[in-house]
Design a protein around this motif. Structure first.
Motif, short mmCIF file in Angstrom:
data_model
loop_
_atom_site.label_atom_id
_atom_site.label_comp_id
_atom_site.label_asym_id
_atom_site.label_seq_id
_atom_site.Cartn_x
_atom_site.Cartn_y
_atom_site.Cartn_z
N LEU A 204 9.61 -2.34 -11.26
CA LEU A 204 8.92 -2.01 -12.71
C LEU A 204 8.51 -3.29 -13.23
O LEU A 204 7.13 -3.45 -13.87
CB LEU A 204 9.42 -1.40 -13.66
N PHE A 205 9.34 -4.12 -12.76
CA PHE A 205 9.04 -6.35 -13.45
C PHE A 205 8.44 -6.61 -12.60
O PHE A 205 7.79 -7.58 -12.64
CB PHE A 205 10.05 -6.52 -14.14
N ALA A 206 8.17 -6.26 -11.63
CA ALA A 206 8.06 -7.20 -9.79
C ALA A 206 6.44 -7.60 -10.56
O ALA A 206 6.10 -9.00 -10.27
CB ALA A 206 8.68 -6.62 -9.06
N PRO A 207 5.57 -6.46 -10.51
CA PRO A 207 4.51 -6.62 -10.82
C PRO A 207 4.20 -8.52 -11.68
O PRO A 207 2.94 -9.04 -12.41
CB PRO A 207 3.45 -5.50 -11.79
N TYR A 208 4.87 -8.69 -12.66
CA TYR A 208 5.00 -9.06 -13.75
C TYR A 208 5.18 -10.27 -13.45
O TYR A 208 5.63 -11.92 -14.97
CB TYR A 208 5.44 -8.43 -14.63
N GLY A 209 6.12 -11.09 -12.51
CA GLY A 209 6.59 -11.84 -12.06
C GLY A 209 8.22 -12.26 -12.34
O GLY A 209 8.78 -12.91 -12.22
N LEU A 210 8.84 -11.19 -12.59
CA LEU A 210 10.33 -11.21 -13.52
C LEU A 210 11.03 -10.75 -11.75
O LEU A 210 11.11 -8.95 -11.59
CB LEU A 210 11.09 -9.96 -14.04
N ILE B 2 5.07 0.57 -18.68
CA ILE B 2 5.39 -0.90 -19.52
C ILE B 2 4.17 -1.72 -18.87
O ILE B 2 4.14 -2.89 -19.84
CB ILE B 2 6.45 -1.56 -17.79
N ARG B 3 2.71 -1.05 -18.35
CA ARG B 3 1.50 -1.77 -18.98
C ARG B 3 0.76 -2.01 -19.95
O ARG B 3 0.67 -3.43 -20.41
CB ARG B 3 0.95 -1.00 -17.78
N CYS C 76 0.72 -1.00 0.23
CA CYS C 76 -0.30 -0.05 0.07
C CYS C 76 1.11 0.98 -0.51
O CYS C 76 0.77 2.34 -0.54
CB CYS C 76 -0.64 -0.32 0.85
N ILE C 77 2.20 1.18 0.43
CA ILE C 77 2.99 2.24 1.02
C ILE C 77 3.83 2.42 -0.63
O ILE C 77 3.59 3.98 -1.28
CB ILE C 77 4.26 2.14 2.42
N ALA C 78 4.57 1.61 -1.01
CA ALA C 78 5.10 1.67 -2.19
C ALA C 78 5.04 1.28 -3.48
O ALA C 78 5.65 1.82 -4.76
CB ALA C 78 6.87 0.46 -1.99
N THR C 79 3.86 0.50 -3.39
CA THR C 79 3.15 0.18 -5.09
C THR C 79 2.69 1.63 -5.84
O THR C 79 3.63 1.48 -6.68
CB THR C 79 2.35 -1.13 -5.52
N GLN D 97 1.69 4.25 -10.78
CA GLN D 97 1.44 5.81 -11.08
C GLN D 97 3.02 6.12 -12.13
O GLN D 97 2.73 7.83 -12.68
CB GLN D 97 1.00 6.18 -9.99
N SER D 98 4.04 5.73 -11.66
CA SER D 98 4.42 6.40 -13.11
C SER D 98 4.74 6.23 -14.63
O SER D 98 4.03 5.39 -14.64
CB SER D 98 6.20 5.89 -12.66
N PRO D 99 5.18 7.08 -15.07
CA PRO D 99 5.05 6.95 -16.35
C PRO D 99 5.67 5.18 -17.25
O PRO D 99 5.20 5.23 -17.37
CB PRO D 99 6.01 8.63 -17.54
#
Length: 458
Positions: free
Chosen positions: A381-387, A28-29, A13-16, A21-23
């Motif tokens: 930036l890659f962590a949400p995709y499992g990398l 990447i999304r 909740c704090i870090a994500t 929200q970054s460009p």
């Protein structure tokens, strides 16, 4: 467990939000959304593997792969060209055969084998001899010429199953395939049998290239399936005089003309700075070359296609290179680097996909501390995709020759557990590739290219 989960939730909740929200995160999304909803990599792989098939360098299949990839990239690259390269031309010839001749327990036993790439053939007379089993070059040396001369050496060191990283297990066993025939020939062996480079017990053999040493007789060499390697080893415990026969008809023809296939999108701000993505177009002749390395080729081409579909205009020039002859010579990678040096091209990064089309885990890299730190800073930036794995050293064989020119090299790192079920075997076919895993890999590579293009590495 509850407290641990709550801490993770609070951290998220704090870090994500700042990352999300970054460009860069938004871009990447969009890359992943585009590939997972509109991607063409799986259809491209189907054509390459099922319509063209095996693509050993110098073969008609390799030539067809060159023409197909050139036409394919003309649909989305700004320019496409062929880079000439002379390649080895080894042919397998007639089907191989092998058998145990005189087992007291089982009589004659047919064995599942295949010639190792670049091996000389036995000819129609075949090779017959007593089998001597060893697990290391040191053991071979201790036996010496007195016990080896006139016999067939059986290298039976398995890949270490305790290694979680199967590429580390492969590295611990593959020298017996690559160098074993010449090591055995030093002591007068007439032929070599090598346990296949596979983790599991399988009925089919794994081919792969050997390298004959200069000024040592060339003797024929075969790979034996892991299941039959186990059987042969058990028989040798009580039957020391076991006789083995094998027959192969392979030969090396004069070098043949071929090509690297190169497509690029020109950079809008720094066109002389080049980012390369690539895979090797050639494959072994036993199957369709799906995971090795059809997946890497279509993923690399897909990086350019994704950028075109998104309307993204890169700052730097992005190239996709289909390298020729990684499997038995590396001529394509060497020629690409040679031409880059002659033209004084400035490559800032090169990424290769040659570890299969499985679920993405991260990237390996050979890089100076500055670029390495910058790449690792992108992990969130890659962590949400499992990398999440960015710590291993190494990159691809084809892009390795660029490293002396100061180029940062990266290897796309998928999950490794299933790769050696298919590597260099007749099982390396299109049906073994997951569409979703393939597309996730293509998007991961495109995301890395995007970040390097946007921010550079210095």
């Amino acid at each position: 467990m509850i407290k641990f989960s709550l801490r993770l939730l609070l951290f998220a909740c704090i870090a994500t939000p700042a990352v999300a929200q970054s460009p860069d995160a938004s871009a990447i999304r969009q890359i992943f959304d585009t590939e997972l909803s509109q991607g063409k990599s799986y259809a491209a792989l189907e054509y390459l593997t099922t319509r063209i098939g095996a693509r050993l360098s110098g073969s008609p299949g390799a030539a067809a792969g060159v023409e197909w990839s050139r036409h394919e990239m003309e649909n989305f690259a700004d320019s496409v060209w062929l880079q000439p390269v002379m390649v080895p031309h080894w042919v397998r010839g007639q089907q191989e055969q092998a058998r145990v001749l005189n087992s007291k327990k089982q009589g004659t036993i047919e064995m599942n084998v295949c010639a190792l790439g670049m091996s000389v053939g036995t000819g129609p007379e075949g090779v017959t001899g007593q089998v001597i089993e060893v697990k290391s070059f040191e053991e071979l040396k201790q036996l010496g010429e007195k016990k080896i001369k006139g016999k067939i050496v059986f290298f039976n060191r398995p890949m270490d199953p305790k290694q979680i990283n199967t590429f580390a297990a492969y590295g611990g066993a593959v020298e017996q395939r690559a160098l074993g025939p010449s090591e055995a020939a030093k002591y007068g062996a007439v032929g070599v049998i090598v346990r296949s480079m596979g983790v599991n017990l399988e009925d089919y053999p794994h081919t792969g290239s050997l390298r004959y040493a200069l000024n040592i007789p060339k003797i024929p060499a075969i790979a034996i399936s892991t299941r039959h390697a186990e059987l042969l080893s058990k028989l040798l415990v009580s039957e020391k005089d076991l006789q083995f026969y094998f027959e192969t008809h392979c030969e090396t023809l004069p070098d043949a003309p071929s090509f690297n296939v190169i497509g690029e999108i020109k950079g809008s701000q720094y066109p002389n700075e080049i980012i390369v993505v690539g895979g090797h177009l050639d494959s072994w002749d036993l199957a369709q070359g799906a995971h090795d390395d059809g997946t890497g080729c279509v993923q690399s081409m897909e990086v350019l296609r994704i950028m075109k579909m998104m309307g993204y205009k890169p700052k730097r020039t992005i190239r996709a290179v289909m390298f020729m002859n990684e499997e038995n010579g590396l001529r394509g990678g060497l020629e690409y680097a040679r031409q880059a040096a002659l033209k004084q091209e400035k490559h800032i990064a090169a990424i290769e996909s040659d570890d299969g089309g499985f679920t993405p885990r991260g990237f390996t890299m050979n890089a100076a501390e500055g670029p390495k730190a910058r790449i690792k800073s992108w992990k969130p930036l890659f962590a949400p995709y499992g990398l999440t794995d960015f710590d291993e050293e190494g990159a691809g064989a084809d892009i390795g020759p660029l490293e002396p020119q100061g180029v940062t090299t990266l290897g796309f790192l998928p999950d490794s557990q299933r790769y050696f079920d298919y590597h260099h075997t007749r099982a390396d076919t299109f049906d073994k590739v997951s569409k979703r895993e393939l597309e996730l890999g293509a998007a991961s590579m495109a995301a890395m290219v995007y970040l390097i293009d946007q921010h550079g590495l210095n």
